[in-house]
Design an enzyme around this catalytic site. Structure first.
Site, PDB file in Angstrom:
ATOM      1  N   HIS A 490      31.240  42.655  48.251  1.00 62.44           N
ATOM      2  CA  HIS A 490      32.034  41.466  48.545  1.00 62.44           C
ATOM      3  C   HIS A 490      33.048  41.201  47.419  1.00 62.44           C
ATOM      4  CE1 HIS A 490      32.725  37.296  50.060  1.00 62.44           C
ATOM      5  NE2 HIS A 490      32.996  37.095  48.778  1.00 62.44           N
ATOM      6  N   GLU A 491      32.560  41.125  46.199  1.00 61.74           N
ATOM      7  CA  GLU A 491      33.460  40.813  45.082  1.00 61.74           C
ATOM      8  C   GLU A 491      34.497  41.917  44.894  1.00 61.74           C
ATOM      9  OE1 GLU A 491      33.698  37.936  44.005  1.00 61.74           O
ATOM     10  OE2 GLU A 491      31.849  37.234  44.929  1.00 61.74           O
ATOM     11  N   HIS A 497      41.967  43.180  46.846  1.00 68.66           N
ATOM     12  CA  HIS A 497      43.072  42.310  47.251  1.00 68.66           C
ATOM     13  C   HIS A 497      44.054  42.158  46.077  1.00 68.66           C
ATOM     14  CE1 HIS A 497      43.948  38.458  49.852  1.00 68.66           C
ATOM     15  NE2 HIS A 497      44.872  39.372  49.976  1.00 68.66           N
TER      16      HIS A 497
HETATM   17 ZN   LIG Z   1      34.206  35.591  47.870  1.00 70.76          ZN
END
Ligand SMILES: [Zn+2]
Length: 703
Positions: A490-491, A497
């Site tokens: 997730h991180e 991004h």
């Molecule tokens: Zn997050």
């Protein structure tokens, strides 16, 4: 491309301060070997002074506004402030000291005033407005990212109240100050009230089911407050973790009642008066700026756009979630010993997770301790997280032990971008990994940026991931639980991004997107932890090298949907409460503290989520996200992002899953665009249509 440095020399900053000049390390990595605690505050203050001077020069430029002398100049301004503040706000949560905390207390109001002064500068506003007018008249051709920047700047000016009369601006300032102070007061009362709400147990038999560790913790908590016995302390949410293991129904009922009563017990720590005033003042603030209510004000600047869109999405999910929770309750009732046929409503909220654990064990029989040897950190990182990024985006990672982080545990990786698949390419940026928990780090996991990508400034990204994994003794491998594996993916989705951002303006870089969009790329990246090809590669016994047994993987997959009725319902109930309070006009906000809980009950009933077995994740009186700070009218964001995420997972599935081609499309159309255009336009460009909710309903077992 050469880097553009600030044009204004930092005012009265010691040239020996490591922030005084841009870092000469690769990618502008701050020189942590030289940076000490006392360097931050003077660098930030000098940075603000330099930024003010740069902005003043733009505002007073006698030349008519152009893209170069106004927009680009604004984007170039504040570089000293940016590099010092980013380094500081990265270190504050991850390796804090009392000194750094003091700096925060001193700087918070100064920062707010600094930002306000820019957002309320009528001269700057006039220059940006002139560019917008020229573009609208067809006299000026703006690139799409520049046009979007103009639009967002004007929105920010407008939302700061720049178009109001001087009296209204004064009122707005007073409202902002009062709202900030009420939020702080809500947080303080909540903290004090949590201590008061702790449940003291004096007979150890009542703690049956709790592990020795948990008992020792409860004992120590009681001792710390000079009490005899065991103190069960409250976590912020309604549903306390100890409820899963406490065998004594009376103890469970006491914990549940204490949890749900927080903030509404009368006396000093009662939060009802504060939350009513907050709801009213936020509504007044919104109306002053031309919005019907606070929720409309928040939605307008998010991807949701309108409260109607938020209501529609929540309204579609709620009935399905509650129906699913009722089905789960029916299963729980079977193991509860309740008379057969007594059904879903016979499960008390206090008993839910205890019964749920019984069902989980019986059906899924998953044991964290048995899984851990198959989830070793280095393998998960290299053969899982990095490998997925390699297969999708052509990235490769080389550790750079020669580059120091801000703490000895921080590892620095250089990220390379393949020109052609299989060929090592150009350096793309740096990824800093700070995985271990320590006393100086706050809880949770998050991503931060030390340098943001920007074509205008010729900067490449430097991003950080923080987790809170317990560090093993020296020489021992770090073995994870499944939740930590998911968190790692997730991180890293947030990190991607930032790393894959390819924009011109630094203010539009990477994760500079609205709150209801920013979790989307990170949620999408979680899917690769489940991808059979990736999972097989990283889930290998750290000693024997054997793959994780296939039937365990199947069980893990099967167990994913179980419990979604409960978790979706408690989340949606809270999100709906948030909307209910913030979709009121000032006149509609109840005036008596006696009306708070009835208002809450009526709102839940109206939304169809009044299922007593599953109370909201937070009740109004202890909903810190929305009354203590940043998430007011925005708690819906998590599920909003997840709608996009689930739809994207389906897009990958429809297009052949884990391929370089799909990765390239996701990168170019979505990640690379950052905040340089409407994020939903990026999504629609990728998906070929607007987002649909069905994939999320299916994922959560809600159809
Ligand atoms: Zn997050």
């Amino acid at each position: 491309m050469t880097s553009t440095h600030e044009t204004t020399a930092p005012a009265d900053l010691d040239p020996a301060n490591p922030f005084a000049a841009p870092s000469t390390l690769p990618y502008g990595l701050p020189d942590f070997a030289a940076i000490r605690e006392e360097h931050y505050e003077p660098a930030i203050l000098a940075g603000m002074a330099a930024h003010r001077a740069e902005v003043e020069a733009i505002a007073t430029n006698p030349e008519p506004a152009t893209v170069e002398n106004t927009l680009e100049a604004l984007e170039r301004a504040g570089q000293l402030l940016g590099r010092a503040a980013r380094a500081y706000y990265n270190q504050l949560p991850s390796d804090s000291t009392p000194g750094l905390e003091d700096v925060q207390e001193r700087l918070a109001p100064v920062f707010a005033a600094h930002q306000d002064a820019i957002n309320m500068d009528a001269r700057l506003h006039a220059r940006v407005r002139a560019l917008a007018d020229a573009a609208a008249a067809g006299d000026l051709d703006l690139e799409p990212d520049t046009a979007y920047l103009v639009e967002k700047l004007l929105t920010r000016f407008q939302r700061s109240g720049i178009e109001l009369s001087p009296q209204d601006q004064d009122t707005l300032r007073d409202l902002n100050a009062r709202i900030t102070s009420l939020e702080a007061s809500f947080g303080r009362k909540l903290l004090a009230g949590a201590n008061e709400a702790s449940v003291l147990v004096t007979d150890e038999a009542e703690l049956a089911g709790l592990t020795a560790d948990a008992r020792a913790g409860a004992r120590a908590a009681a001792e710390a407050r000079g009490q005899d016995g065991w103190l069960l302390e409250m976590q912020l949410f309604t549903h306390q973790n100890v409820l899963a293991s406490l065998e004594n129904p009376a103890t469970r009922a006491r914990v549940q009642a204490a949890s749900m009563a927080r903030g509404a017990t009368g006396g000093e720590n009662d939060t009802r008066e504060v939350l009513l005033e907050l709801a009213r003042l936020r509504a007044e603030h919104a109306q002053l700026l031309g919005y019907e209510h606070h929720a409309a004000y928040i939605a307008a600047d998010a991807t949701a756009g309108t409260t109607e869109a938020v209501n529609e999405m929540l309204g579609r999910l709620a009935p399905a979630a509650v129906a699913n929770a009722r089905r789960e309750a029916g299963e729980l009732a079977k193991v509860s010993g309740a008379p057969s046929g007594s059904g879903a409503d016979s499960v008390a909220a206090a008993d839910w997770s205890y019964l749920n654990e019984a069902v989980r064990k019986e059906r899924f029989n998953l044991d964290d301790a048995a899984l851990r040897p198959y989830l070793e950190l280095e393998r998960v990182l290299h053969d899982g997280v990095f490998q997925a990024a390699g297969l999708l985006f052509g990235l490769s990672f080389v550790e750079r032990p020669d580059l120091p982080g801000y703490h000895p545990d921080v590892r620095v990786f250089e990220v390379f971008d393949a020109v052609e698949p299989g060929e090592p390419g150009a350096g793309l940026g740096l990824f800093l990994a700070d995985f271990y928990t320590r006393e100086s780090k706050r809880g949770g996991a998050w991503m931060d940026s030390l340098v943001v990508q920007s074509g205008l400034l010729g900067e490449k990204p430097v991003v950080v991931n923080n987790l809170n994994i317990v560090k093993p003794p020296a020489g021992e491998p770090t073995l994870l639980v499944w939740d930590e594996v998911t968190t790692l993916f997730h991180e890293f989705g947030h990190a991607l991004h930032g790393l894959l951002s390819d924009v011109r303006y630094p203010s539009q870089s990477g994760t500079s997107v609205p709150r209801d969009f920013v979790e989307y790329p990170s949620q999408v990246n979680e899917m690769w932890s489940w991808e059979p090809r990736i999972l097989k590669s990283f889930a290998v016994h750290h000693v024997t090298g054997e793959p994780m047994p296939a039937e365990w993987v199947d069980t893990m997959l099967a167990s994913r949907v179980w419990g979604e009725g409960f978790s979706t319902t408690e989340y949606l109930a809270a999100a709906l409460l948030d909307q209910a309070w913030h979709q009121l006009t000032p006149e509609q906000v109840p005036t008596s503290v006696e009306d708070v809980l009835p208002f809450e009950a009526a709102a839940l009933a109206a939304a169809g989520v009044d299922f007593a077995s599953v109370p909201p994740r937070y009740r109004s009186t202890y909903f810190n996200h929305i009354f203590g700070g940043g998430y007011s009218a925005g708690y819906y964001s998590y599920i909003w992002s997840e709608v996009l995420d689930a739809d994207t997972v389906q897009w990958y599935a429809e297009n052949g899953g884990l391929t370089r081609e799909n990765g390239e499309a996701f990168r170019r159309k979505l990640l690379a665009r950052g905040g340089s255009q409407d994020p939903l336009a990026s999504f629609e460009d990728l998906r070929g249509r607007a987002a649909e909710i069905t994939p999320l309903l299916e994922r959560r077992g809600l159809v």
